[in-house]
Motif scaffolding. Sequence first.
Motif, short mmCIF file in Angstrom:
data_model
loop_
_atom_site.label_atom_id
_atom_site.label_comp_id
_atom_site.label_asym_id
_atom_site.label_seq_id
_atom_site.Cartn_x
_atom_site.Cartn_y
_atom_site.Cartn_z
N CYS A 174 -6.22 -2.02 0.05
CA CYS A 174 -5.40 -2.20 1.26
C CYS A 174 -6.29 -2.65 2.41
N GLN A 230 0.27 4.02 1.19
CA GLN A 230 0.11 4.72 2.47
C GLN A 230 0.69 3.90 3.64
N CYS A 231 0.33 2.59 3.69
CA CYS A 231 0.63 1.79 4.88
C CYS A 231 1.87 0.91 4.73
N CYS A 291 -6.15 0.54 5.17
CA CYS A 291 -6.76 1.86 4.94
C CYS A 291 -7.85 1.84 3.89
N CYS A 297 0.86 -1.19 0.00
CA CYS A 297 0.00 0.00 0.00
C CYS A 297 0.89 1.24 0.00
ZN LIG Z 1 -3.12 1.20 3.23
#
Ligand SMILES: [Zn+2]
Length: 491
Positions: free
Chosen positions: A146, A106-107, A149, A104
């Motif tokens: 994901c 973001q993560c 998120c 991901c």
């Molecule tokens: Zn994520």
Amino acid sequence: MGVPAGDQRDFEFCRKYGIPVVPVVQPKDGTVLDGDTMTEAFTEHGIVANSGRFDGMTTEEAIPAMIEWGEENGYCKRTVTFRLRDWLISRQRYWGTPIPFVHCPQCGDVPVPEDQLPVRLPEDVTVKEVGHSPLLDLPDWLATTCPRCGGPAKREADTMDTFFCSSWYFDRYCSPGDAERPFERADVDYWMPVDQYIGGIEHACLHLIYARFFTKFLADIGLIRVREPFTNLLTQGMVIKDGAKMSKSLGNVVDPTEIVNRFGADTVRLFILFAAPPQNDLDWSEKGVEGSSRFLGRVWRCVEENLATLKAHRGRIVPMGELDEDALRDFKRKIHTTIRDVTCDIETEKQFNTAIARLMELTNSLTALKETGETADSLRAEAVEALLHCLSPFCPHIAEELWEMLGHQEVISTAPWPEADPAALVRDVATIVVQVNGKVRARLERPAGLSREELERSVVSDPAVQEKLAGKAVLKVIAVPDRLVNIVVKG
Ligand SMILES: [Zn+2]
């Protein structure tokens, strides 16, 4: 190292050379081991003794305490050694278990949650030489969300090394139907370890080490009981043709389909098993295949040409005691030594080649038997049934076919395996006159041909003779093979 009280080899060494044994670990159950009277090394965890400041600790406590003390005093430095090297399990291949991770933006790297497992391989893949995993060319499969998120993310395209799965598949085989877990502990505890593992020598290093490592790991985290996956290993040999290993890359491979079409599957099986013990390399030879084919032809004719007689005498077993003629006694003995020895070759020794050689000998005896009459024909039927039975693991098709021709309803593969009759195994019997101080006290039947020592041992230990001796000290034993044993006793 020299720890005779805690290591069996050290223990045996010290016992042999009269070196004192000092116990440094005593059992936790309160038993006190004495170095002079111990009969074997004590190798379990226990309470430390004869070790100065560490006395009274459990071995589990003492090990780190000793290392610490050694480090503080500059005697040693703690380290961990592994024989297993680091193992990179990711492969850029289609065929392999997907690594359950998503990436991901973001993560970062996020594991696929359990309720979304297993990640399945796509089935619309095209495998071509592109220098990367074919999964990277499947954007629809790669694109996911994901789990953390909910944003757009990508699946991991690498798959696991196939060694990863071959390290524990045998546990899964114990619970093939479990849809929730890899395996059920009760099933694995019941079935494992594997009694007899068979594999090529190319597995000897990596696969077996990985399998043992996984098993120990699974035991450590409490998922299974056993710590070793395999009790016995049989490493099968390679197939050699014209002096070279038979392999696809050398281009000297014999197409088994073609050979099976020409000779039949039973002939090919028989040849392979007869040519060498399974652990040796096998020399492929067309002549050998033809030899196996000829032998099976003889077995076939033995049954087919005598079918009416064999069917009429099937199941009529003549006991050894009712056989007068030497030729028939010898033949009966041959049947039963064959059953005994083939069973042992298969079950214990895994020497299939010698088992097959014995079946060839039995077939020779069968075709050489000249005697006629009811008794001889009954023995022939007995021999044929034993022969087919013993042959059936190697050549199941022919054995089943002939078995059915003999009139059996049950298939040979589920019919009870024949048992060697002990009375038929005995090499002719001799009647031994037993004397005590020169007086005849008993007559015993013993196998003929025993040596002086064997005869003496067998007669003196016989309960009937022991009774006659009434506990008196034996001064001397005179044995005459096949005839007489005279025991001289005190008083
Ligand atoms: Zn994520």
